[in-house]
Enzyme design. Structure first.
Site, PDB file in Angstrom:
ATOM      1  N   CYS A  95       0.649  -1.366   0.046  1.00 24.23           N
ATOM      2  CA  CYS A  95       0.305   0.135  -0.075  1.00 24.23           C
ATOM      3  C   CYS A  95       0.913   1.086   0.132  1.00 24.23           C
ATOM      4  CB  CYS A  95      -1.027   0.272   1.184  1.00 24.23           C
ATOM      5  SG  CYS A  95      -0.320   0.290   3.014  1.00 24.23           S
ATOM      6  N   GLU A  96       0.937   2.323  -0.561  1.00 21.25           N
ATOM      7  CA  GLU A  96       1.334   3.216  -1.019  1.00 21.25           C
ATOM      8  C   GLU A  96       1.273   4.128   0.411  1.00 21.25           C
ATOM      9  OE1 GLU A  96      -0.310   5.400  -4.702  1.00 21.25           O
ATOM     10  OE2 GLU A  96      -1.237   6.583  -3.794  1.00 21.25           O
ATOM     11  N   HIS A  97       0.120   3.819   1.642  1.00 18.44           N
ATOM     12  CA  HIS A  97       0.420   4.680   2.458  1.00 18.44           C
ATOM     13  C   HIS A  97       1.155   4.235   3.833  1.00 18.44           C
ATOM     14  CE1 HIS A  97      -4.414   5.005   0.315  1.00 18.44           C
ATOM     15  NE2 HIS A  97      -3.405   6.513   0.484  1.00 18.44           N
ATOM     16  N   HIS A  98       1.191   3.053   3.861  1.00 21.43           N
ATOM     17  CA  HIS A  98       1.644   2.836   4.901  1.00 21.43           C
ATOM     18  C   HIS A  98       3.453   2.118   4.551  1.00 21.43           C
ATOM     19  CE1 HIS A  98      -1.857   3.528   6.456  1.00 21.43           C
ATOM     20  NE2 HIS A  98      -1.177   3.498   7.319  1.00 21.43           N
ATOM     21  N   GLN A 136      -5.544  -0.519  -3.548  1.00 19.72           N
ATOM     22  CA  GLN A 136      -6.373  -2.097  -4.297  1.00 19.72           C
ATOM     23  C   GLN A 136      -7.035  -1.339  -5.400  1.00 19.72           C
ATOM     24  OE1 GLN A 136      -7.848  -4.459  -1.452  1.00 19.72           O
ATOM     25  NE2 GLN A 136      -9.565  -5.653  -3.102  1.00 19.72           N
ATOM     26  N   HIS A 164      -4.897  -6.677   4.052  1.00 20.41           N
ATOM     27  CA  HIS A 164      -4.279  -4.777   4.136  1.00 20.41           C
ATOM     28  C   HIS A 164      -3.311  -5.154   5.143  1.00 20.41           C
ATOM     29  CE1 HIS A 164      -5.733  -2.935   0.576  1.00 20.41           C
ATOM     30  NE2 HIS A 164      -6.618  -4.204  -0.108  1.00 20.41           N
ATOM     31  N   CYS A 166      -1.893  -3.599   6.579  1.00 21.77           N
ATOM     32  CA  CYS A 166      -1.695  -2.036   7.329  1.00 21.77           C
ATOM     33  C   CYS A 166      -2.866  -1.804   7.992  1.00 21.77           C
ATOM     34  CB  CYS A 166      -1.452  -0.603   6.664  1.00 21.77           C
ATOM     35  SG  CYS A 166      -3.126  -0.369   5.622  1.00 21.77           S
TER      36      CYS A 166
HETATM   37 ZN   LIG Z   1      -1.872   0.898   4.669  1.00 20.35          ZN
END
Ligand SMILES: [Zn+2]
Length: 208
Positions: A95-98, A136, A164, A166
């Site tokens: 994931c690009e956030h975490h 996703q 996920h 995260c």
């Molecule tokens: Zn994430």
């Protein structure tokens, strides 16, 4: 020190100034120190280098063009007019956030119109897009759109179910929850019977 200076321009990557392997390793070393660890101790000494190798593998998808993979198509379909489905192919993304793992499976279907590709090519498209920083929803859309553009089929359907990390190892700490996303194009969007045929394959495949 001279050696360090020299290697600064080894590798070009991403947007902005090129980042060398040495710089990336140094950044990992900084994070290890920030955690409160000693990056110089035996067990951690090689960790920045190992991380570099791991990241190269996680993000190998930036070096490849999925449209290129679908270039070689076959036109002799002999009037074949049923849907073609790649069922439940596994993938690992981040994931690009975490930068936490997204572990899941993808179902990819299309209804050909003159052009077909080898089924392994569909798996390669999933692989290439998943080896990038993702969300996703975008992963799902990119797979569908790329197949749609390359094969100009009568329709494309993509369903992705993924866990996920995260959400598992941080934040809400929820285990066993899958995120399901789908993208339906052409006949899969417009014809409920075709969509149901695809979705029944997806649902009969799911091992919870
Ligand atoms: Zn994430």
């Amino acid at each position: 020190m001279a050696l360090r200076q020299e290697s600064l321009t080894e590798h070009a990557s991403g947007a902005g100034a090129p980042v060398s392997d040495r710089q990336a390793e140094e950044a990992f070393r900084t994070i290890i120190r920030w955690i409160g660890e000693d990056p110089g101790r035996d067990g951690l000494n090689e960790t920045p280098r190992r991380l570099l190798k791991a990241y190269r593998e996680y993000f190998a998808g930036y070096d490849e063009d999925p449209a290129q993979v679908l270039r070689k198509t076959f036109t002799e379909v002999d009037g074949y007019d049923e849907i073609i489905v790649l069922r439940g192919v596994t993938f690992e993304s981040h994931c690009e956030h975490h930068i936490a793992p997204i572990i899941g499976r993808a179902w990819v279907g299309y209804l050909p119109d003159r052009r077909v590709v080898g089924i392994s090519k569909l798996a390669r498209v999933v692989e290439i897009f998943s080896k990038r920083l993702q969300i996703q929803e975008r992963l799902t859309a990119q797979i569908a759109n790329t197949i749609d553009e390359a094969l100009k089929p009568r329709g494309v359907a993509v369903v992705i179910k993924a866990a996920h990390h995260c959400m598992i190892s941080r934040g809400v700490h929820k285990r066993g929850a899958d995120l399901v996303t789908s993208r339906m194009l052409g006949v899969f969007r417009d014809q409920p019977a075709t969509r149901s045929e695809f979705l029944s394959l997806v649902n009969s495949d799911s091992h919870e």
